[in-house]
Design a protein around this motif. Structure first.
Motif, PDB file in Angstrom:
ATOM      1  N   ALA A 136       0.834  -1.203   0.000  1.00 45.66           N
ATOM      2  CA  ALA A 136       0.000   0.000   0.000  1.00 45.66           C
ATOM      3  C   ALA A 136       0.876   1.263   0.000  1.00 45.66           C
ATOM      4  N   LYS A 137       0.516   2.200  -0.871  1.00 45.44           N
ATOM      5  CA  LYS A 137       1.219   3.482  -0.935  1.00 45.44           C
ATOM      6  C   LYS A 137       0.218   4.605  -0.742  1.00 45.44           C
ATOM      7  N   TRP A 138       0.602   5.608   0.032  1.00 40.94           N
ATOM      8  CA  TRP A 138      -0.304   6.708   0.303  1.00 40.94           C
ATOM      9  C   TRP A 138      -0.360   7.660  -0.893  1.00 40.94           C
ATOM     10  N   PHE A 139      -1.568   8.061  -1.250  1.00 39.06           N
ATOM     11  CA  PHE A 139      -1.803   8.944  -2.388  1.00 39.06           C
ATOM     12  C   PHE A 139      -2.568  10.180  -1.924  1.00 39.06           C
ATOM     13  N   VAL A 140      -2.154  11.341  -2.434  1.00 40.21           N
ATOM     14  CA  VAL A 140      -2.873  12.589  -2.186  1.00 40.21           C
ATOM     15  C   VAL A 140      -3.326  13.135  -3.531  1.00 40.21           C
ATOM     16  N   SER A 141      -4.576  13.499  -3.648  1.00 42.87           N
ATOM     17  CA  SER A 141      -5.119  13.996  -4.914  1.00 42.87           C
ATOM     18  C   SER A 141      -4.395  15.280  -5.332  1.00 42.87           C
ATOM     19  N   PRO A 142      -4.307  15.529  -6.632  1.00 44.29           N
ATOM     20  CA  PRO A 142      -3.639  16.753  -7.111  1.00 44.29           C
ATOM     21  C   PRO A 142      -4.228  18.022  -6.510  1.00 44.29           C
ATOM     22  N   CYS A 143      -5.535  18.002  -6.229  1.00 44.71           N
ATOM     23  CA  CYS A 143      -6.163  19.183  -5.624  1.00 44.71           C
ATOM     24  C   CYS A 143      -5.871  19.292  -4.136  1.00 44.71           C
ATOM     25  N   GLY A 144      -5.343  18.208  -3.561  1.00 42.97           N
ATOM     26  CA  GLY A 144      -4.970  18.217  -2.154  1.00 42.97           C
ATOM     27  C   GLY A 144      -6.119  18.120  -1.170  1.00 42.97           C
ATOM     28  N   SER A 145      -7.319  17.761  -1.661  1.00 45.75           N
ATOM     29  CA  SER A 145      -8.488  17.746  -0.784  1.00 45.75           C
ATOM     30  C   SER A 145      -8.814  16.371  -0.214  1.00 45.75           C
ATOM     31  N   TYR A 146      -8.233  15.294  -0.796  1.00 49.49           N
ATOM     32  CA  TYR A 146      -8.490  13.966  -0.264  1.00 49.49           C
ATOM     33  C   TYR A 146      -7.292  13.055  -0.543  1.00 49.49           C
ATOM     34  N   GLY A 147      -7.240  11.976   0.190  1.00 42.71           N
ATOM     35  CA  GLY A 147      -6.156  11.014   0.028  1.00 42.71           C
ATOM     36  C   GLY A 147      -6.650   9.613   0.341  1.00 42.71           C
ATOM     37  N   CYS A 148      -5.830   8.617   0.027  1.00 39.93           N
ATOM     38  CA  CYS A 148      -6.176   7.230   0.323  1.00 39.93           C
ATOM     39  C   CYS A 148      -4.949   6.372   0.055  1.00 39.93           C
ATOM     40  N   TRP A 149      -5.028   5.126   0.448  1.00 40.00           N
ATOM     41  CA  TRP A 149      -3.993   4.164   0.125  1.00 40.00           C
ATOM     42  C   TRP A 149      -4.244   3.616  -1.274  1.00 40.00           C
ATOM     43  N   ILE A 150      -3.193   3.304  -2.004  1.00 35.68           N
ATOM     44  CA  ILE A 150      -3.312   2.649  -3.304  1.00 35.68           C
ATOM     45  C   ILE A 150      -2.847   1.206  -3.144  1.00 35.68           C
ATOM     46  N   VAL A 151      -3.719   0.253  -3.460  1.00 38.20           N
ATOM     47  CA  VAL A 151      -3.375  -1.170  -3.453  1.00 38.20           C
ATOM     48  C   VAL A 151      -3.657  -1.699  -4.851  1.00 38.20           C
ATOM     49  N   ASN A 152      -2.601  -2.053  -5.580  1.00 37.92           N
ATOM     50  CA  ASN A 152      -2.724  -2.387  -6.993  1.00 37.92           C
ATOM     51  C   ASN A 152      -2.422  -3.859  -7.241  1.00 37.92           C
ATOM     52  N   HIS A 153      -3.421  -4.608  -7.714  1.00 33.58           N
ATOM     53  CA  HIS A 153      -3.254  -6.012  -8.072  1.00 33.58           C
ATOM     54  C   HIS A 153      -3.148  -6.212  -9.583  1.00 33.58           C
ATOM     55  N   TYR A 154      -3.132  -5.118 -10.330  1.00 31.14           N
ATOM     56  CA  TYR A 154      -3.034  -5.192 -11.793  1.00 31.14           C
ATOM     57  C   TYR A 154      -1.561  -5.220 -12.189  1.00 31.14           C
ATOM     58  N   LYS A 155      -1.197  -6.127 -13.070  1.00 29.05           N
ATOM     59  CA  LYS A 155       0.207  -6.359 -13.398  1.00 29.05           C
ATOM     60  C   LYS A 155       0.708  -5.512 -14.568  1.00 29.05           C
ATOM     61  N   LYS A 156      -0.189  -4.781 -15.237  1.00 26.84           N
ATOM     62  CA  LYS A 156       0.219  -3.991 -16.391  1.00 26.84           C
ATOM     63  C   LYS A 156       0.156  -2.496 -16.067  1.00 26.84           C
ATOM     64  N   PRO A 157       0.876  -1.684 -16.848  1.00 26.92           N
ATOM     65  CA  PRO A 157       0.814  -0.224 -16.634  1.00 26.92           C
ATOM     66  C   PRO A 157      -0.586   0.308 -16.921  1.00 26.92           C
ATOM     67  N   LEU A 158      -1.004   1.301 -16.154  1.00 26.31           N
ATOM     68  CA  LEU A 158      -2.293   1.950 -16.355  1.00 26.31           C
ATOM     69  C   LEU A 158      -2.067   3.438 -16.568  1.00 26.31           C
ATOM     70  N   SER A 159      -2.700   3.985 -17.584  1.00 29.67           N
ATOM     71  CA  SER A 159      -2.616   5.429 -17.797  1.00 29.67           C
ATOM     72  C   SER A 159      -3.712   6.122 -16.995  1.00 29.67           C
ATOM     73  N   ILE A 160      -3.459   7.354 -16.617  1.00 32.04           N
ATOM     74  CA  ILE A 160      -4.426   8.122 -15.830  1.00 32.04           C
ATOM     75  C   ILE A 160      -5.403   8.826 -16.772  1.00 32.04           C
ATOM     76  N   PRO A 161      -6.681   8.515 -16.689  1.00 31.96           N
ATOM     77  CA  PRO A 161      -7.673   9.200 -17.537  1.00 31.96           C
ATOM     78  C   PRO A 161      -7.739  10.689 -17.212  1.00 31.96           C
ATOM     79  N   LYS A 162      -8.218  11.475 -18.174  1.00 30.42           N
ATOM     80  CA  LYS A 162      -8.336  12.912 -17.946  1.00 30.42           C
ATOM     81  C   LYS A 162      -9.374  13.225 -16.872  1.00 30.42           C
ATOM     82  N   SER A 163     -10.379  12.371 -16.789  1.00 33.66           N
ATOM     83  CA  SER A 163     -11.417  12.559 -15.778  1.00 33.66           C
ATOM     84  C   SER A 163     -12.134  11.239 -15.538  1.00 33.66           C
ATOM     85  N   LYS A 164     -12.923  11.202 -14.493  1.00 27.70           N
ATOM     86  CA  LYS A 164     -13.713  10.014 -14.179  1.00 27.70           C
ATOM     87  C   LYS A 164     -14.732   9.728 -15.276  1.00 27.70           C
TER      88      LYS A 164
END
Length: 211
Positions: free
Chosen positions: A118-146
């Motif tokens: 688990a790695k701690w993540f803080v949103s770019p806006c700095g308003s929320y955070g969470c742990w990242i737990v990744n079970h996916y074995k391939k690279p993932l790109s970050i979408p522009k939005s949800k």
């Protein structure tokens, strides 16, 4: 044939009814709301029964949850007595929320994840955070939005290495929230209790298929 069942017992004690307000340890006494699902009917037995985050106040362990994801949910047995001397670990084991005088969230987690992956993540806006737990074995790109991300079986489940929406959890449990990415690359929020994934927000339906 349909039967109408009427309960004529007028002496039912409402305090004995299992509801979010009466029975769940995630009920926030300060705000008077559920710590995870704001706006839910806290007096409804139906809402308590269908909630995937429900933690009974009288429970001293986290029940095993079986769903149709690839994650393994563990029942915590044989608790080391030494762990119960640690207030943070004890409260996580029984699902209790700890109120602190000062919180470092979201810049830093107030509680450990008790996980090596688990790695701690803080949103770019700095308003929320969470742990990242990744079970996916391939690279993932970050979408522009949800909204443009590849959606899964729920509008809160989508392909992204980081969450693109706030979990909006109450402060005492915000540092226990994780963005959990499954083996197919779909992420969603989950609740960590003593390092274990005790609940996920949207279990995968049996008949769900990618379009």
């Amino acid at each position: 044939m349909l039967k109408l069942v009427v309960n004529n017992d007028l002496h039912v004690n409402k305090k004995d009814t299992i509801t979010c307000k009466n029975s769940c340890d995630l009920f926030d006494e300060i705000t008077g709301e559920c710590s995870i699902n704001q706006g839910v009917d806290i007096d409804s037995p139906y809402e308590a029964a269908r909630c995937g985050f429900f933690i009974h106040r009288d429970s001293m362990s986290v029940p095993e949850i079986k769903d149709h994801t690839h994650f393994k949910f563990s029942l915590m047995d044989d608790i080391d007595d030494d762990l119960l001397d640690d207030q943070e670990i004890f409260h996580q084991l029984v699902g209790k929320s700890i109120y602190k005088e000062e919180y470092t969230y979201p810049l830093k987690p107030d509680f450990s994840s008790y996980r090596d992956d688990a790695k701690w993540f803080v949103s770019p806006c700095g308003s929320y955070g969470c742990w990242i737990v990744n079970h996916y074995k391939k690279p993932l790109s970050i979408p522009k939005s949800k909204d443009v991300a590849e959606r899964g079986w729920n509008n809160r489940v989508y392909k992204s290495p980081i969450p693109l929406h706030d979990h909006q959890s109450a402060l005492p449990i915000s540092s226990k929230m994780a963005w959990l990415i499954d083996e197919d690359g779909f992420g969603q929020y989950a609740l960590l209790v003593n390092g274990k994934i005790s609940s996920i927000s949207a279990p995968k339906p049996i008949n769900w298929k990618r379009h």
